[in-house]
Design a protein around this motif. Structure first.
Motif, PDB file in Angstrom:
ATOM      1  N   ALA A   1      41.252  81.873  77.531  1.00  0.00           N
ATOM      2  CA  ALA A   1      42.426  82.509  76.928  1.00  0.00           C
ATOM      3  C   ALA A   1      42.915  81.722  75.720  1.00  0.00           C
ATOM      4  N   GLU A   2      42.885  80.410  75.772  1.00  0.00           N
ATOM      5  CA  GLU A   2      43.313  79.604  74.632  1.00  0.00           C
ATOM      6  C   GLU A   2      42.372  79.774  73.447  1.00  0.00           C
ATOM      7  N   ALA A   3      41.086  79.947  73.704  1.00  0.00           N
ATOM      8  CA  ALA A   3      40.115  80.099  72.617  1.00  0.00           C
ATOM      9  C   ALA A   3      40.355  81.377  71.826  1.00  0.00           C
ATOM     10  N   TYR A   4      40.903  82.397  72.478  1.00  0.00           N
ATOM     11  CA  TYR A   4      41.136  83.678  71.810  1.00  0.00           C
ATOM     12  C   TYR A   4      42.618  84.000  71.656  1.00  0.00           C
ATOM     13  N   ASN A   5      43.470  82.998  71.774  1.00  0.00           N
ATOM     14  CA  ASN A   5      44.925  83.134  71.590  1.00  0.00           C
ATOM     15  C   ASN A   5      45.530  84.216  72.478  1.00  0.00           C
ATOM     16  N   LYS A   6      45.204  84.173  73.745  1.00  0.00           N
ATOM     17  CA  LYS A   6      45.741  85.111  74.728  1.00  0.00           C
ATOM     18  C   LYS A   6      46.672  84.348  75.665  1.00  0.00           C
ATOM     19  N   ASN A   7      47.383  85.090  76.521  1.00  0.00           N
ATOM     20  CA  ASN A   7      48.298  84.494  77.484  1.00  0.00           C
ATOM     21  C   ASN A   7      47.491  83.753  78.548  1.00  0.00           C
ATOM     22  N   LYS A   8      47.527  82.416  78.507  1.00  0.00           N
ATOM     23  CA  LYS A   8      46.632  81.632  79.364  1.00  0.00           C
ATOM     24  C   LYS A   8      46.974  81.736  80.841  1.00  0.00           C
ATOM     25  N   TRP A   9      48.240  81.819  81.206  1.00  0.00           N
ATOM     26  CA  TRP A   9      48.595  81.875  82.625  1.00  0.00           C
ATOM     27  C   TRP A   9      48.271  83.230  83.226  1.00  0.00           C
TER      28      TRP A   9
ATOM     29  N   TYR B   1      45.710  85.138  82.433  1.00  0.00           N
ATOM     30  CA  TYR B   1      44.279  85.193  82.693  1.00  0.00           C
ATOM     31  C   TYR B   1      43.843  84.195  83.762  1.00  0.00           C
ATOM     32  N   ALA B   2      44.563  83.096  83.918  1.00  0.00           N
ATOM     33  CA  ALA B   2      44.266  82.173  85.013  1.00  0.00           C
ATOM     34  C   ALA B   2      44.558  82.848  86.353  1.00  0.00           C
ATOM     35  N   VAL B   3      45.677  83.535  86.439  1.00  0.00           N
ATOM     36  CA  VAL B   3      46.021  84.244  87.677  1.00  0.00           C
ATOM     37  C   VAL B   3      45.042  85.388  87.931  1.00  0.00           C
ATOM     38  N   LEU B   4      44.660  86.119  86.879  1.00  0.00           N
ATOM     39  CA  LEU B   4      43.682  87.189  87.045  1.00  0.00           C
ATOM     40  C   LEU B   4      42.327  86.658  87.511  1.00  0.00           C
ATOM     41  N   GLY B   5      41.952  85.477  87.039  1.00  0.00           N
ATOM     42  CA  GLY B   5      40.711  84.864  87.494  1.00  0.00           C
ATOM     43  C   GLY B   5      40.751  84.527  88.971  1.00  0.00           C
ATOM     44  N   VAL B   6      41.864  83.979  89.432  1.00  0.00           N
ATOM     45  CA  VAL B   6      42.012  83.649  90.851  1.00  0.00           C
ATOM     46  C   VAL B   6      42.038  84.925  91.687  1.00  0.00           C
ATOM     47  N   ILE B   7      42.720  85.955  91.189  1.00  0.00           N
ATOM     48  CA  ILE B   7      42.753  87.229  91.912  1.00  0.00           C
ATOM     49  C   ILE B   7      41.352  87.831  91.994  1.00  0.00           C
ATOM     50  N   SER B   8      40.561  87.676  90.930  1.00  0.00           N
ATOM     51  CA  SER B   8      39.196  88.204  90.967  1.00  0.00           C
ATOM     52  C   SER B   8      38.348  87.459  91.997  1.00  0.00           C
ATOM     53  N   TYR B   9      38.606  86.168  92.190  1.00  0.00           N
ATOM     54  CA  TYR B   9      37.892  85.411  93.231  1.00  0.00           C
ATOM     55  C   TYR B   9      38.202  85.984  94.607  1.00  0.00           C
ATOM     56  N   TYR B  10      39.484  86.199  94.890  1.00  0.00           N
ATOM     57  CA  TYR B  10      39.862  86.726  96.196  1.00  0.00           C
ATOM     58  C   TYR B  10      39.394  88.166  96.377  1.00  0.00           C
ATOM     59  N   ALA B  11      39.422  88.967  95.319  1.00  0.00           N
ATOM     60  CA  ALA B  11      38.940  90.346  95.416  1.00  0.00           C
ATOM     61  C   ALA B  11      37.444  90.376  95.724  1.00  0.00           C
ATOM     62  N   GLY B  12      36.687  89.505  95.058  1.00  0.00           N
ATOM     63  CA  GLY B  12      35.252  89.424  95.337  1.00  0.00           C
ATOM     64  C   GLY B  12      34.970  88.951  96.747  1.00  0.00           C
TER      65      GLY B  12
END
Length: 120
Positions: free
Chosen positions: A18-26, A28-39
């Motif tokens: 997210a930092e590399a593309y100037n996006k909201n880092k928190w 996308y961090a939460v979405l990444g963790v949610i994707s782990y639990y969803a998987g």
């Protein structure tokens, strides 16, 4: 303990993305963790259905075994989600403005200025 370490590393990699593309880092961090639990949940459902179809015996009370079974599904989902986000960010990356004089010009005006002008 293994899950906590994985969550930290997953969040860290999504924050870097997210930092590399100037996006909201928190976000996308939460979405990444949610994707782990969803998987992990989807993997558990798949294993549960397959165990009923084929008659496998799985000790559903053993948390270590469940963690070891769910982890590859979660990590696969995270890797796929990270790849898709990175690909989407690269496609939608805005082009930087070359100079202050270019602000407000249309793309066609910029292309006309780039054409070489021949003088005879």
């Amino acid at each position: 303990m293994l899950t906590i370490i994985l969550i930290i590393f997953i969040g860290k990699h999504f924050i870097k993305l997210a930092e590399a593309y100037n996006k909201n880092k928190w976000l996308y961090a939460v979405l990444g963790v949610i994707s782990y639990y969803a998987g992990s949940i989807i993997g558990g459902v798949i294993i549960g259905v397959l165990s009923e179809i084929f008659g496998w015996y799985i000790d559903w009370e053993n948390t270590l075994l469940m963690t070891l079974i769910a982890t590859p599904f979660g990590l696969g989902t995270v890797a796929l989600f990270h790849y898709l986000l990175k690909k989407n960010f690269e496609q939608n990356k805005p082009e930087p403005i070359q100079s202050i004089e270019d602000i407000g010009k249309s793309i066609e005006e910029e292309k006309e200025e780039e054409k070489p002008k021949f003088r005879i």
